[in-house]
Design a protein around this motif. Structure first.
Motif, mmCIF file in Angstrom:
data_model
loop_
_atom_site.group_PDB
_atom_site.id
_atom_site.type_symbol
_atom_site.label_atom_id
_atom_site.label_comp_id
_atom_site.label_asym_id
_atom_site.label_seq_id
_atom_site.Cartn_x
_atom_site.Cartn_y
_atom_site.Cartn_z
ATOM 1 N N LYS A 196 0.942 -1.302 -0.050
ATOM 2 C CA LYS A 196 0.031 0.051 0.021
ATOM 3 C C LYS A 196 0.840 1.221 0.210
ATOM 4 N N ALA A 197 0.524 2.341 -0.666
ATOM 5 C CA ALA A 197 1.056 3.534 -0.803
ATOM 6 C C ALA A 197 1.589 4.084 0.844
ATOM 7 N N SER A 198 0.683 3.969 1.777
ATOM 8 C CA SER A 198 1.083 4.334 3.290
ATOM 9 C C SER A 198 2.182 3.508 3.535
ATOM 10 N N ASP A 199 2.207 2.207 3.190
ATOM 11 C CA ASP A 199 3.582 1.168 3.879
ATOM 12 C C ASP A 199 4.730 1.687 3.236
ATOM 13 N N VAL A 200 4.672 2.160 1.901
ATOM 14 C CA VAL A 200 5.720 2.620 1.231
ATOM 15 C C VAL A 200 6.363 4.018 1.865
ATOM 16 N N ARG A 201 5.422 4.901 2.222
ATOM 17 C CA ARG A 201 5.817 5.955 2.716
ATOM 18 C C ARG A 201 6.084 5.927 4.296
ATOM 19 N N HIS A 202 5.716 4.914 5.068
ATOM 20 C CA HIS A 202 6.130 4.428 6.146
ATOM 21 C C HIS A 202 7.660 3.971 6.268
ATOM 22 N N ILE A 203 7.935 3.273 5.272
ATOM 23 C CA ILE A 203 9.448 2.624 4.951
ATOM 24 C C ILE A 203 9.929 3.816 4.850
ATOM 25 N N LEU A 204 9.860 4.784 3.871
ATOM 26 C CA LEU A 204 10.915 5.959 3.404
ATOM 27 C C LEU A 204 11.000 6.707 4.854
ATOM 28 N N SER A 205 9.920 7.135 5.631
ATOM 29 C CA SER A 205 10.204 7.570 6.874
ATOM 30 C C SER A 205 10.992 7.081 7.792
ATOM 31 N N ASN A 206 11.177 5.455 7.773
ATOM 32 C CA ASN A 206 11.818 5.041 8.941
ATOM 33 C C ASN A 206 13.060 4.126 8.294
ATOM 34 N N ALA A 207 13.672 4.815 7.035
ATOM 35 C CA ALA A 207 14.587 4.154 6.390
ATOM 36 C C ALA A 207 15.728 3.518 7.314
ATOM 37 N N GLU A 208 16.309 4.405 8.146
ATOM 38 C CA GLU A 208 17.354 3.989 9.030
ATOM 39 C C GLU A 208 17.301 2.759 9.912
ATOM 40 N N LYS A 209 15.844 2.414 9.931
ATOM 41 C CA LYS A 209 15.600 0.894 10.581
ATOM 42 C C LYS A 209 15.598 -0.173 9.740
ATOM 43 N N ILE A 210 15.697 0.261 8.360
ATOM 44 C CA ILE A 210 15.582 -1.068 7.577
ATOM 45 C C ILE A 210 17.170 -1.712 7.194
ATOM 46 N N GLU A 211 17.291 -3.091 7.451
ATOM 47 C CA GLU A 211 18.564 -3.697 7.209
ATOM 48 C C GLU A 211 18.664 -3.987 5.926
ATOM 49 N N PRO A 212 19.636 -3.674 5.146
ATOM 50 C CA PRO A 212 19.685 -4.036 3.575
ATOM 51 C C PRO A 212 19.557 -5.504 3.419
ATOM 52 N N GLN A 213 19.126 -5.689 2.435
ATOM 53 C CA GLN A 213 19.072 -7.172 1.910
ATOM 54 C C GLN A 213 19.195 -6.870 0.406
ATOM 55 N N LEU A 214 20.167 -7.735 0.034
ATOM 56 C CA LEU A 214 20.486 -7.821 -1.489
ATOM 57 C C LEU A 214 19.811 -8.953 -2.314
ATOM 58 N N PRO A 215 19.691 -8.829 -3.578
ATOM 59 C CA PRO A 215 18.855 -9.910 -4.185
ATOM 60 C C PRO A 215 19.788 -11.189 -4.384
ATOM 61 N N THR A 216 19.113 -12.197 -4.632
ATOM 62 C CA THR A 216 20.098 -13.345 -4.861
ATOM 63 C C THR A 216 20.315 -13.906 -5.934
ATOM 64 N N ASN A 217 19.810 -13.360 -6.975
ATOM 65 C CA ASN A 217 19.794 -13.742 -8.467
ATOM 66 C C ASN A 217 19.992 -12.734 -9.246
ATOM 67 N N ASP A 218 20.485 -12.736 -10.494
ATOM 68 C CA ASP A 218 20.959 -11.917 -11.554
ATOM 69 C C ASP A 218 19.794 -11.147 -11.772
#
Length: 142
Positions: free
Chosen positions: A48-70
C-alpha cells in the motif's frame, strides 16, 4: 504493516524501497515524481502507498537485503536508474549512486558504469525493460 516474521522477499522489497528513497534524497530534495515512482514500485509488488511512505520515513531502521539472483539484481538497478530519471534531471551524484549500488548489488566493477548508462539511454529511448535486460546480458555474462 508487516508481521514480526517477515519473509526474505519482504525484507528485500523494503531494502529496495529504502535504496530508492536514498537515491531520491541525494540531490537535496524529494521531488513528487520521485515519490510517486517509489510508491508505484511498492504497489507493483503488493504494498500500500501508506506502507511505502512509512518505510521511507523509517529508512534507518531497515536492514539492507541484497537480491539473490541476477534477474532481481538487474531489476533493482533498473528501478534505481529509472528513479534517477524520474525528475528529468540527472545529477552526477545520482549517477554515481546508481553506479555504486550496481557494484554493491554484485555486478562486476568493470561493467557497472556501462550498465547504468545502457539502462539510462534505453529508458530515455523508450525501450522496454526486457529489451534492455536482454541487451545487457551480452556484457554481464549471467
Amino acid at each position: 504493516m508487516f508481521g514480526f516474521f517477515e519473509s526474505e522477499e519482504t525484507k528485500r522489497l523494503k531494502s529496495h524501497i529504502t535504496n530508492l528513497g536514498a537515491l531520491a534524497k541525494i540531490d537535496g530534495h524529494l521531488d513528487p515524481a520521485e515519490i510517486n515512482f517509489i510508491v508505484s514500485i511498492g504497489k507493483k509488488n503488493g504494498m500500500k502507498a501508506s506502507d511505502v511512505r512509512h518505510i521511507l520515513s523509517n529508512a534507518e531502521k531497515i536492514e539492507p537485503q541484497l537480491p539473490t539472483n541476477d534477474s532481481d539484481r538487474f531489476d533493482q538497478i533498473y528501478d534505481l536508474v529509472e528513479m534517477m530519471l524520474a525528475d528529468g534531471i540527472v545529477d552526477e551524484t545520482e549517477m554515481d549512486f546508481c553506479i555504486n549500488m550496481a557494484a554493491r548489488l554484485g555486478f562486476k566493477k568493470t561493467v557497472v558504469g556501462v550498465l547504468v548508462r545502457k539502462i539510462s539511454l534505453g529508458v530515455k529511448d523508450g525501450q522496454s525493460r526486457e529489451d534492455i535486460k536482454h541487451e545487457a546480458q551480452s556484457f554481464l555474462n549471467y
